[in-house]
Scaffold this motif. Structure first.
Motif, PDB file in Angstrom:
ATOM      1  N   ILE A   1     -37.252  12.759  35.056  1.00  0.00           N
ATOM      2  CA  ILE A   1     -35.863  12.399  35.651  1.00  0.00           C
ATOM      3  C   ILE A   1     -35.210  11.104  35.003  1.00  0.00           C
ATOM      4  CG2 ILE A   1     -35.162  11.060  38.133  1.00  0.00           C
ATOM      5  CD1 ILE A   1     -37.151  12.942  39.225  1.00  0.00           C
ATOM      6  N   LEU A   2     -36.133  10.184  34.443  1.00  0.00           N
ATOM      7  CA  LEU A   2     -35.880   8.944  33.741  1.00  0.00           C
ATOM      8  C   LEU A   2     -35.015   9.355  32.520  1.00  0.00           C
ATOM      9  CD1 LEU A   2     -38.845   6.497  33.862  1.00  0.00           C
ATOM     10  CD2 LEU A   2     -36.886   6.764  35.495  1.00  0.00           C
ATOM     11  N   ILE A   3     -35.619  10.329  31.938  1.00  0.00           N
ATOM     12  CA  ILE A   3     -35.112  10.841  30.683  1.00  0.00           C
ATOM     13  C   ILE A   3     -33.752  11.602  30.838  1.00  0.00           C
ATOM     14  CG2 ILE A   3     -35.380  12.425  28.551  1.00  0.00           C
ATOM     15  CD1 ILE A   3     -38.428  11.696  28.865  1.00  0.00           C
TER      16      ILE A   3
ATOM     17  N   VAL B   1     -34.669   3.698  32.062  1.00  0.00           N
ATOM     18  CA  VAL B   1     -36.008   3.225  31.787  1.00  0.00           C
ATOM     19  C   VAL B   1     -36.988   3.002  32.973  1.00  0.00           C
ATOM     20  CG1 VAL B   1     -35.663   3.112  29.300  1.00  0.00           C
ATOM     21  CG2 VAL B   1     -35.197   1.198  30.657  1.00  0.00           C
ATOM     22  N   SER B   2     -36.414   2.818  34.117  1.00  0.00           N
ATOM     23  CA  SER B   2     -37.140   2.215  35.159  1.00  0.00           C
ATOM     24  C   SER B   2     -36.405   2.729  36.585  1.00  0.00           C
ATOM     25  CB  SER B   2     -37.099   0.712  35.124  1.00  0.00           C
ATOM     26  OG  SER B   2     -36.127   0.175  35.783  1.00  0.00           O
ATOM     27  N   ALA B   3     -37.203   2.626  37.668  1.00  0.00           N
ATOM     28  CA  ALA B   3     -36.611   2.917  38.959  1.00  0.00           C
ATOM     29  C   ALA B   3     -37.364   2.278  40.006  1.00  0.00           C
ATOM     30  CB  ALA B   3     -36.461   4.549  39.085  1.00  0.00           C
ATOM     31  N   PRO B   4     -36.829   1.737  41.274  1.00  0.00           N
ATOM     32  CA  PRO B   4     -37.437   1.387  42.429  1.00  0.00           C
ATOM     33  C   PRO B   4     -38.056   2.873  43.013  1.00  0.00           C
ATOM     34  CG  PRO B   4     -35.111   0.659  42.483  1.00  0.00           C
ATOM     35  CD  PRO B   4     -35.365   1.840  41.250  1.00  0.00           C
ATOM     36  N   LEU B   5     -39.377   2.339  43.428  1.00  0.00           N
ATOM     37  CA  LEU B   5     -40.013   3.486  44.128  1.00  0.00           C
ATOM     38  C   LEU B   5     -39.922   3.170  45.868  1.00  0.00           C
ATOM     39  CD1 LEU B   5     -43.216   3.488  42.171  1.00  0.00           C
ATOM     40  CD2 LEU B   5     -41.513   4.874  41.731  1.00  0.00           C
TER      41      LEU B   5
ATOM     42  N   LEU C   1     -41.028   1.107  39.154  1.00  0.00           N
ATOM     43  CA  LEU C   1     -41.688   2.053  38.068  1.00  0.00           C
ATOM     44  C   LEU C   1     -40.913   1.370  36.850  1.00  0.00           C
ATOM     45  CD1 LEU C   1     -43.367   4.679  37.297  1.00  0.00           C
ATOM     46  CD2 LEU C   1     -41.366   5.507  37.661  1.00  0.00           C
ATOM     47  N   THR C   2     -41.865   1.187  35.799  1.00  0.00           N
ATOM     48  CA  THR C   2     -41.456   0.690  34.271  1.00  0.00           C
ATOM     49  C   THR C   2     -41.993   1.546  33.254  1.00  0.00           C
ATOM     50  OG1 THR C   2     -42.896  -1.048  33.968  1.00  0.00           O
ATOM     51  CG2 THR C   2     -40.727  -1.465  35.479  1.00  0.00           C
ATOM     52  N   SER C   3     -41.637   1.208  31.998  1.00  0.00           N
ATOM     53  CA  SER C   3     -42.444   1.979  30.967  1.00  0.00           C
ATOM     54  C   SER C   3     -44.039   1.425  30.850  1.00  0.00           C
ATOM     55  CB  SER C   3     -41.755   1.669  29.704  1.00  0.00           C
ATOM     56  OG  SER C   3     -41.485   0.299  29.475  1.00  0.00           O
ATOM     57  N   THR C   4     -44.118   0.201  31.371  1.00  0.00           N
ATOM     58  CA  THR C   4     -45.454  -0.419  31.356  1.00  0.00           C
ATOM     59  C   THR C   4     -46.333   0.760  32.209  1.00  0.00           C
ATOM     60  OG1 THR C   4     -44.790  -2.421  31.519  1.00  0.00           O
ATOM     61  CG2 THR C   4     -46.948  -2.389  32.125  1.00  0.00           C
TER      62      THR C   4
END
Ligand code: ADP
Length: 324
Positions: free
Chosen positions: A49-51, A56-60, A72-75
């Motif tokens: 979904i991100l791609i 590169v990030s989204a709230p959950l 949610l982040t790349s970390t």
């Protein structure tokens, strides 16, 4: 005090007053989209979904309790990779993990849990910046309470990048006063730099990022010439579709998977003034600057958090951070 010092102080004061008068709402564009992911989603699916959406990030969102459940982040993907490396027999389970399992993964490998810090959108921007710097987060969700239901709503997410862009675009009268060079104000990191080569494996570079707690590693050749920068977000296309084996591929190969609209990397020299760095931020999509000398050899790294920290707190004493 020299006239340049005086101007610098005046410029910083102007910027701080601006950040105290504006709120996070002011940074948001008139219309924007926000992609929020359900905490029950499979981690594997979240990547797609991100791609697909170029983010590169989204709230959950925890839909069982109608609550914001962190960012949610790349970390987080890097943590999943670390988990997979520590427990290679668990690949089948890794495939079945949902976003709500991220905390368990993070606990199992002993790292900080998912970012849950947030700020109310109508609080001063200065506060949003302070919270971000304090928690070392690069982005912060804006969480409001719905008047009717009394429940939390995620309005948007703002990043260090957006805030610096907002400053650069709206406060030229102040940023143009910042005439000291980054060398004079000692901005950035110049010692113990984490670097890599094109032939290093992606996994090695991920380990460097985790150990140093950084989001980018300059790629250099044997003469210390800067060739590129491997960023935490470059990990995302590498593990698309659960292909964890691709992490053994080289940095050079991974960099070919960047999206087509990749903006390139930005460099500056130690003799550049902060004023001109703000000009670059105004004109381009800058997420960090690699500091090079005249021969394009690596000297240091200048991150957005370095710039933001200087703008907010340089010359201030005591506890910078308001209580949460
Ligand atoms: P940001 O917090 O803006 O995303 P980073 O996580 O990359 O930036 O940087 C955090 C700190 O580490 C900054 O002070 C920065 O100067 C420093 N830093 C950034 N990259 C490196 C690197 N490759 N080696 C050593 N230090 C770095």
């Amino acid at each position: 005090m020299s006239p340049i010092d005086e101007e610098q102080i005046q410029g910083l004061k102007g910027l701080r007053d601006f950040l105290k008068k504006r709120t996070s709402y002011d940074v948001l564009p008139l219309s924007f989209r926000l992609i929020v992911l359900d905490n029950d989603l499979l981690i594997k699916k979240s990547l797609n979904i991100l791609i697909q959406n170029g983010i590169v990030s989204a709230p959950l969102w925890d839909s069982q309790n109608s609550r914001f459940a962190g960012l949610l982040t790349s970390t987080d993907y890097i943590n999943v990779i670390q988990y997979y490396c520590q427990f290679p027999n668990e690949l089948d389970n890794v495939e079945k993990f949902r976003l709500s399992n991220l905390r368990e993964i993070e606990k199992a490998i002993g790292v900080h849990t998912i970012e849950t810090v947030s700020v109310h959108p109508s609080r001063p921007l200065f506060e949003a910046c302070s919270r971000m710097l304090k928690s070392r987060a690069r982005r912060i969700p804006l969480v409001d309470i719905d008047d009717e239901t009394g429940r939390e709503t995620v309005v948007s997410v703002i990043t260090q990048y957006r805030i610096l862009k907002f400053i650069a675009v709206n406060t030229e009268q102040h940023t143009s006063l910042l005439k000291k060079t980054i060398q004079e104000i000692r901005l950035g990191t110049y010692k113990n730099l984490a670097t890599c080569k094109m032939t290093d494996s992606v996994l090695d570079v991920i380990n460097l990022m985790v150990v140093h707690n950084i989001s980018a590693v300059p790629v250099i050749d044997k003469n210390n010439t800067v060739l590129n920068v491997f960023e935490a977000v470059d990990v995302i296309p590498c593990i698309k579709g659960g292909a964890y084996d691709e992490l053994k591929s080289t940095v050079g190969e991974a960099l070919t998977k960047r999206p087509e609209d990749f903006q390139g990397i930005y460099t500056c020299t130690e003799g550049d003034r902060l004023e001109s760095i703000f000009q670059t931020i105004r004109q381009s999509r800058v997420h960090r600057l690699v500091v090079v000398d005249d021969d394009h050899k690596l000297r240091g790294m200048l991150s957005l958090s370095d710039i933001l920290k200087y703008v907010l707190f340089h010359g201030e004493e005591g506890d910078y951070f308001p209580p949460s």
